[in-house]
Design an enzyme around this catalytic site. Structure first.
Site, PDB file in Angstrom:
ATOM      1  N   PHE A 112      14.022  44.357  21.044  1.00 52.06           N
ATOM      2  CA  PHE A 112      13.282  45.391  20.698  1.00 52.06           C
ATOM      3  C   PHE A 112      13.557  45.706  19.122  1.00 52.06           C
ATOM      4  O   PHE A 112      14.859  46.352  19.296  1.00 52.06           O
ATOM      5  CB  PHE A 112      13.602  47.325  21.226  1.00 52.06           C
ATOM      6  CG  PHE A 112      12.324  47.895  21.733  1.00 52.06           C
ATOM      7  CD1 PHE A 112      11.194  47.632  21.120  1.00 52.06           C
ATOM      8  CD2 PHE A 112      12.978  49.287  21.631  1.00 52.06           C
ATOM      9  CE1 PHE A 112      10.545  49.268  21.007  1.00 52.06           C
ATOM     10  CE2 PHE A 112      11.949  50.541  21.191  1.00 52.06           C
ATOM     11  CZ  PHE A 112      10.938  50.251  21.478  1.00 52.06           C
ATOM     12  N   GLN A 226      10.318  59.166   9.891  1.00 57.26           N
ATOM     13  CA  GLN A 226       9.532  57.888   9.867  1.00 57.26           C
ATOM     14  C   GLN A 226       7.905  57.567  11.099  1.00 57.26           C
ATOM     15  O   GLN A 226       7.849  58.296  11.081  1.00 57.26           O
ATOM     16  CB  GLN A 226      10.343  56.880  11.498  1.00 57.26           C
ATOM     17  CG  GLN A 226      10.196  55.868  11.762  1.00 57.26           C
ATOM     18  CD  GLN A 226      10.612  54.874  12.811  1.00 57.26           C
ATOM     19  OE1 GLN A 226      11.024  55.620  14.181  1.00 57.26           O
ATOM     20  NE2 GLN A 226      10.956  53.786  12.101  1.00 57.26           N
ATOM     21  N   HIS A 228       4.884  56.314  12.441  1.00 59.70           N
ATOM     22  CA  HIS A 228       4.570  55.696  13.986  1.00 59.70           C
ATOM     23  C   HIS A 228       2.765  55.045  13.342  1.00 59.70           C
ATOM     24  O   HIS A 228       2.128  55.954  12.119  1.00 59.70           O
ATOM     25  CB  HIS A 228       4.563  55.856  14.784  1.00 59.70           C
ATOM     26  CG  HIS A 228       4.264  54.484  15.839  1.00 59.70           C
ATOM     27  ND1 HIS A 228       3.063  53.774  16.451  1.00 59.70           N
ATOM     28  CD2 HIS A 228       5.508  54.509  16.318  1.00 59.70           C
ATOM     29  CE1 HIS A 228       3.283  53.465  17.175  1.00 59.70           C
ATOM     30  NE2 HIS A 228       4.589  53.166  17.131  1.00 59.70           N
ATOM     31  N   LEU A 242       0.174  58.573  20.774  1.00 58.43           N
ATOM     32  CA  LEU A 242       0.409  56.921  19.735  1.00 58.43           C
ATOM     33  C   LEU A 242       0.525  56.247  21.271  1.00 58.43           C
ATOM     34  O   LEU A 242      -0.319  56.574  22.031  1.00 58.43           O
ATOM     35  CB  LEU A 242       2.654  57.069  20.287  1.00 58.43           C
ATOM     36  CG  LEU A 242       3.233  57.695  18.556  1.00 58.43           C
ATOM     37  CD1 LEU A 242       4.763  57.332  19.336  1.00 58.43           C
ATOM     38  CD2 LEU A 242       2.987  57.600  18.122  1.00 58.43           C
ATOM     39  N   GLU A 245       3.381  50.518  21.184  1.00 59.63           N
ATOM     40  CA  GLU A 245       3.519  49.434  20.177  1.00 59.63           C
ATOM     41  C   GLU A 245       3.711  48.138  21.105  1.00 59.63           C
ATOM     42  O   GLU A 245       3.149  47.279  20.368  1.00 59.63           O
ATOM     43  CB  GLU A 245       5.389  49.167  19.293  1.00 59.63           C
ATOM     44  CG  GLU A 245       4.937  48.925  18.163  1.00 59.63           C
ATOM     45  CD  GLU A 245       6.082  50.398  17.150  1.00 59.63           C
ATOM     46  OE1 GLU A 245       6.038  49.770  16.072  1.00 59.63           O
ATOM     47  OE2 GLU A 245       6.995  50.699  17.812  1.00 59.63           O
ATOM     48  N   ARG A 276       7.666  48.777  11.550  1.00 52.44           N
ATOM     49  CA  ARG A 276       7.105  49.987  11.589  1.00 52.44           C
ATOM     50  C   ARG A 276       6.359  50.348   9.720  1.00 52.44           C
ATOM     51  O   ARG A 276       4.721  51.268  10.081  1.00 52.44           O
ATOM     52  CB  ARG A 276       7.589  50.805  12.313  1.00 52.44           C
ATOM     53  CG  ARG A 276       7.439  51.455  13.541  1.00 52.44           C
ATOM     54  CD  ARG A 276       8.073  52.217  14.315  1.00 52.44           C
ATOM     55  NE  ARG A 276       8.180  52.081  15.572  1.00 52.44           N
ATOM     56  CZ  ARG A 276       8.707  53.044  16.518  1.00 52.44           C
ATOM     57  NH1 ARG A 276       9.384  53.702  15.936  1.00 52.44           N
ATOM     58  NH2 ARG A 276       8.546  53.234  17.490  1.00 52.44           N
ATOM     59  N   HIS A 341       6.526  60.389  12.904  1.00 53.20           N
ATOM     60  CA  HIS A 341       6.608  60.469  13.825  1.00 53.20           C
ATOM     61  C   HIS A 341       8.230  60.455  14.737  1.00 53.20           C
ATOM     62  O   HIS A 341       8.960  61.063  15.755  1.00 53.20           O
ATOM     63  CB  HIS A 341       7.178  58.506  14.685  1.00 53.20           C
ATOM     64  CG  HIS A 341       7.767  58.095  15.727  1.00 53.20           C
ATOM     65  ND1 HIS A 341       7.175  58.811  17.509  1.00 53.20           N
ATOM     66  CD2 HIS A 341       8.369  57.297  16.268  1.00 53.20           C
ATOM     67  CE1 HIS A 341       7.633  58.510  17.673  1.00 53.20           C
ATOM     68  NE2 HIS A 341       8.884  57.521  17.129  1.00 53.20           N
ATOM     69  N   ARG A 376      14.643  53.718  11.265  1.00 53.34           N
ATOM     70  CA  ARG A 376      15.119  53.747  12.497  1.00 53.34           C
ATOM     71  C   ARG A 376      15.236  52.590  13.680  1.00 53.34           C
ATOM     72  O   ARG A 376      13.723  52.175  13.416  1.00 53.34           O
ATOM     73  CB  ARG A 376      14.876  55.377  13.396  1.00 53.34           C
ATOM     74  CG  ARG A 376      15.480  55.013  15.341  1.00 53.34           C
ATOM     75  CD  ARG A 376      14.754  56.832  14.917  1.00 53.34           C
ATOM     76  NE  ARG A 376      13.367  56.318  15.746  1.00 53.34           N
ATOM     77  CZ  ARG A 376      12.685  56.028  16.910  1.00 53.34           C
ATOM     78  NH1 ARG A 376      14.161  55.563  17.706  1.00 53.34           N
ATOM     79  NH2 ARG A 376      11.720  55.884  17.219  1.00 53.34           N
TER      80      ARG A 376
END
Length: 566
Positions: A112, A226, A228, A242, A245, A276, A341, A376
């Site tokens: 991930f 951050q 997204h 969202l 992803e 991202r 995000h 992150r």
């Protein structure tokens, strides 16, 4: 007694630790505990368990985290989280969480983001929800009292030490004075102050930031937010929701209004599997340069994938778009744009126990700072909740037990009471919701994915006008409850968080990770610092401690061939 403000994953984990230590604890949340923001986290939770890749280690996890942070994460905080991660997973297992497992019983772990090894444990695509349910169950077993629908308006402080909090019931307006030996602040971040955000209404409005600052604490790295890349645009009340992803990970393609697969311009090797921050910047650039859709977005298309793949691998995405837009993603593309995000900065805390500048006050989860730096690492936020929930709960317990007496202040309580009385008596012409929208418009226009000096100064000028207008608000509770009063406090929080973000973004005259300055397109080694903000001192620079040699030796470019980078 210790008070925990916030009933998401961080707050519940701290409350559990306190209860297990035999300390009286009260958890208070403005939302229902089973609808906390933690429940939205889908991807997974990181720990170097080495179940899939035996060569993984906490040191490699730390190295990946620090590298992804663009060297702004605090190495001591990173070490504490990565060392304590396996214990965090063990705690969840002890509480009865059902992780996905291999046939031989090992916890499954997958790639991930920019991890060198597979270290993300998960439960379907509902990992956050499953963690939240598990923590709620454990809290109920321990008979931890939880007050829901209560809005905390102020921390009560006397001579630099916290002694409780003041608030009101969102339905009845009933006031609460809560006396506590220590307070753990776990009330989220500030991403709701942008127009498009993955947060729901009335959450992540900067409550933690305002409560802490007004009590005498400071903020760190408020500008590091951050974005997204894939938030939906319509309907307006769900803008920013969202699109996972996983849609890109499964082979989704990004196109602009001209039909061009634009990632070829920005990352021709990784294309849609890029990071991202890079995909968000690419989409932003396409929109800004006039190649966006009529609604100001780009297209994410999965319709070329087999229907079976979409229904089995992207069921939440399919259902969400059907519910919100009557859109069948097996046939039509999704209109998306970057969305705020995650707050990577937050309240200034010490790495060892997340204590603040105020004695007896602690901050954890998205309310705090130190772990993420300028980007992150995917899956790190959920493990942070567990590690610091446990450590901070323990520290708050020790602090509370060490007190032989606790002075209180009648004047502090009177000020908190008067603040609400004043707002309830306010009958000015300004509408609270309209002013909240004005802040979101200002932040979106001037402090979004890309910033520059002129825009940030314009944003500060607009914010000053909004702050002046806030003096003439009208507050009107009605038969449905005291939501208007809550919105007034949300507005106060949003204004403070916006000012901290704009002033810090102005000071960071470089491009680093999530922070893009078009007028300073390169990183500046002199700005490898954390920016600490308070309303009195403004922005000051704080050195980032050196990375230990054993960790820096492991910090290398991680291969991302064939895997989605977060």
């Amino acid at each position: 007694m210790v008070l925990v403000i916030g009933t998401g994953g961080a707050g519940l984990r701290a409350a559990i630790e306190l209860a297990e230590a035999g300390i009286d604890v009260l958890a208070v949340g403005k939302r229902p505990k089973d609808d906390a923001h933690t429940a939205l986290a889908a991807g997974g939770i990181n720990a170097a368990l080495a179940t899939m890749d035996p060569e993984d280690s906490w040191q490699q996890h730390a190295a990946d985290t620090l590298k992804e942070s663009y060297l702004l994460a605090d190495p001591r905080t990173v070490e504490i989280v990565t060392r304590g991660a396996a214990r965090g997973i063990e705690d969840l297992e002890r509480y009865g969480m059902a992780f996905a497992r291999e046939e031989d019983g090992r916890i499954s772990q997958r790639f991930f983001g920019a991890h060198k090894f597979r270290r993300t444990a998960f439960a379907g695509d509902y990992t956050g929800l499953e963690i939240q349910r598990t923590l709620i169950r454990r809290a109920e077993q321990l008979h931890i009292p939880v007050l829901e629908g209560v809005y905390i308006t102020r921390l009560l402080v006397h001579e630099g030490a916290v002694f409780g909090a003041y608030g009101f019931d969102l339905t009845s307006g009933r006031r609460y004075v809560i006396h506590a030996d220590a307070v753990v602040l776990a009330a989220g971040g500030h991403t709701r102050i942008w127009r498009r955000t993955s947060s729901r209404r009335d959450e992540n409005t900067g409550d933690s930031f305002r409560l802490a600052v007004e009590a005498g604490a400071r903020l760190r790295d408020a500008e590091l937010v951050q974005f997204h890349p894939s938030g939906i645009i319509e309907p307006e009340n769900a803008a920013g929701t969202l699109v996972s992803e996983a849609a890109r990970g499964e082979g989704g393609i990004l196109r602009n209004a001209l039909g061009e697969r634009f990632m070829a311009r920005y990352d021709p090797e990784r294309m849609e599997l890029s990071t991202r921050d890079r995909v968000a910047l690419a989409a932003y650039t396409e929109i800004k340069e006039g190649r966006g859709t009529p609604n100001g977005g780009v297209w994410l298309d999965v319709s070329h994938l087999p229907r079976q793949t979409i229904m089995t691998r992207l069921p939440r995405v399919y259902q969400t778009l059907l519910d919100l837009q009557m859109l069948d993603i097996t046939r039509d593309p999704i209109e998306i744009a970057p969305t705020a995000h995650y707050s990577m900065g937050g309240v200034w805390v010490r790495p060892e126990d997340h204590s603040t500048d105020v004695r007896g006050l602690y901050a954890i989860g998205e309310a705090s700072s130190g772990l993420h730096g300028a980007n992150r690492l995917g899956g790190n936020s959920l493990i942070e909740l567990l590690v610091f929930g446990r450590l901070t709960g323990r520290a708050a317990a020790a602090y509370a037990q060490s007190l032989t007496a606790q002075p209180r202040s009648a004047s502090a309580v009177a000020e908190a009471r008067a603040e609400i009385d004043g707002l309830l008596a306010a009958d000015g012409p300004e509408n609270v919701r309209a002013l909240q929208r004005a802040i979101r418009d200002t932040m979106t226009e001037h402090a979004g994915v890309v910033r520059d000096e002129d825009g940030l100064r314009a944003g500060l000028a607009e914010l000053a006008v909004i702050e002046k207008r806030m003096e003439a608000v009208g507050i009107h509770p009605d038969i449905a409850g005291y939501q208007d009063l809550a919105h007034a406090f949300d507005l106060k929080s949003a204004a403070l968080a916006a000012r901290a973000t704009l002033e810090s973004a102005l000071e960071r005259r470089e491009t680093r990770g999530c922070h893009n300055r078009s007028d300073y397109p390169e990183p500046d080694s002199a700005l490898r610092v954390n920016l600490v903000w308070s309303p009195t001192a403004g922005v000051t620079r704080e050195a980032v401690p050196a990375v230990p040699d054993e960790i820096s030796a492991l910090m290398e470019e991680v291969s991302t061939t064939g895997k989605l980078v977060e």
